[in-house]
Design an enzyme around this catalytic site. Sequence first.
Site, PDB file in Angstrom:
ATOM      1  CB  SER A 106      -1.246   0.521   0.960  1.00  0.00           C
ATOM      2  OG  SER A 106      -1.941   0.604   1.197  1.00  0.00           O
ATOM      3  CG  ASP A 131      -7.152  -2.897  -3.716  1.00  0.00           C
ATOM      4  OD1 ASP A 131      -8.006  -1.829  -2.514  1.00  0.00           O
ATOM      5  OD2 ASP A 131      -6.049  -2.164  -3.936  1.00  0.00           O
ATOM      6  CG  HIS A 167      -5.655  -2.369   0.012  1.00  0.00           C
ATOM      7  ND1 HIS A 167      -4.511  -1.922  -1.502  1.00  0.00           N
ATOM      8  CD2 HIS A 167      -4.721  -1.004   0.926  1.00  0.00           C
ATOM      9  CE1 HIS A 167      -3.980  -0.982  -1.363  1.00  0.00           C
ATOM     10  NE2 HIS A 167      -3.913  -1.026   0.063  1.00  0.00           N
TER      11      HIS A 167
END
Lengths: 390, 265
Positions: free
Chosen positions: B96, B218, B246
């Site tokens: 991320s 996502d 995610h």
Amino acid sequence: MLNEFFENAPCGYFSFFDDGKIFVFNETFCKLLGYDKEALKDRNVESIFTLSTRIFYQTHFFPLVKMQGHAEEIFLSLLTNKGQHLPVLLNAKREEHGGKLFTSCAFITVPNRKKFEDELVAAKNVAEKALQENSELLKAKADLQQHTERLDAQIQLVNKQNSELKQLNHVVTHSLKEPLRKILIYSERINDKAQPNILKLARATKQMRVVVTGLQQYVWLDNTPSHFTHIDLNDLAEKAAAQLRQELNADLLNLHMVKLPSLEADAEQIQLLLYHILSNAIKFKKDEKAEVTITATALKQNIFRSVEHKYKYEDFIKLEITDKGIGFDPAFKEYIFDLFRKLHDTEGHGLGLALSKKVATNHFGLIEADSRINEYTRITVLLPLFQTTR
Amino acid sequence: MQKNILVRNNVKVFGNGTQPMLFAHGFGCDQNMWRYITPAFEEDYRIVLFDYVGAGKSDRTSYNAERYSSLHGYAQDVLDVCEALELQDTIFVGHSVSSMVGLLAAVEKPEYFSNLIMVGPSPCYINDADYIGGFERKDIEELLETMERNYIGWANFLAPNIMGNADRPELGQELTESFCSTDPVIASQFAKATFFSDNRKDLFKLKVPSLILQCSEDIIAPVEVGNYLQENLSNSTFKLMKAKGHCPHMSEPEETIMYIKEYLG
């Protein structure tokens, strides 16, 4: 019978697999969200979350349940069929069915609790802010006092050094230059050039003159205020290269560069810096010509280097000037920036890099060197994009 | 200094290989989120795990609001760890927001890194003219509110809770104590630094080769974002995963491992 209790229990129940697909749910859940049973089957669980809940689910809730096996008292907003937000308090647990792992969730709606919490959170924020401001203020006050004391001590020291430097400057420019000039003149008048001692004397004197000139430049860099304008690095590098070609009366340099960014700096000083770095590249070349590449990268750097725990990231340009010369032992990569430090027994005087470092410092920048013997030498200069804020 | 960094960032080093693999967790969690991935690389690499200051078991007294108000402060953590361990030729794996943190670190000190592996990366989360980031500013503000609201519930995250782990004994007490437990103020600042970041202008500066692992469905990093990254990151490899959501390293660790191994060859 039990099934009916489950279906109409005064709490919502739903479960879903790791890929998000909704598995089992009860009637209460359907009613609260305003969906038909059929419409919810095989749907992705994220479609009944508000957007912020989805992010929270991905970043906190799912990792937590997956790793810990359960989570309690999680506040989420569900999205009803009509697009309304339904605040719920939820407990979750990992379970297994037919070899597949899924997350089982039970929740109650908390519209009233949300109202209380709103007030609580608001009050807490006010209190926290006040507390933080207060403690920050006290800390800032103490820090300021400490910094002021340290600053004053440093200013005293700097003033003292400055006046010494000015005296030194006088010695260099006047007291040393004149006798030096005389020695040179008289040694040239002695015609007996064949005498090796006389030749040595002349060479040593010339060398000394170069050192004195270098020292003068060094002092000049300290005493002359910098004049910052938008400079063109390509242009200055070309000028420095031209200067070298002229002085050496030979073209010993191949300069490779793309369009370099413009930045705020003192043109004269930067040209001096480039001159010395390029001059070194020629001095320590391996091949017939020095191959020098100049590249630039824009990045952010913390401007605080002396004061601890302070951070302000500002735009910097990282200039990398790389040659393919004889290089040096990287163990000396700091040593070489000191005044009169030399690693190679050549005509250099150990001034160029010291002067370059001074230029970088004058710009609130940094200079570093890295090398591999017989491969390359890379001088990295970090310069702020703007000087006006200082 | 060196020792301090290792304690400050709760650095863990293990594995039988020599080339380092540095794993950086994303917003919301800590290094424990890599526990399904690291066993697959332990044999061949030197695994380095750490928590950003403010997360997991890092030293929270080292938290500095000024420093960590932008991703540069987090990138400095990565560089500090690299420096303290004298890492070279490092494979950086970032989840991320850590993908962009790794990018900033690799732009500043490319000499530490050999490859960047980005799991669910996004250079900018907020839509901007033609650019699709996936969110509007107000969505992010709502997220901050949701987090705020969960501070009350977060007492649970912070309290040691061993009960309920009977069915998964491998997740010991240590994990329960720390996982996802974050100081609310720090978490909120991390959220702001993450979701208000815009690193689109930094992409072209990356010289280190990268792997983009894009998940299906996502919402945090939608596929448009992955495509944008692929177009703007030179020397990048793009893989669209079957994994949804995610956190593929937690939901589909096998697929994640497979793609990383395939990339590293």
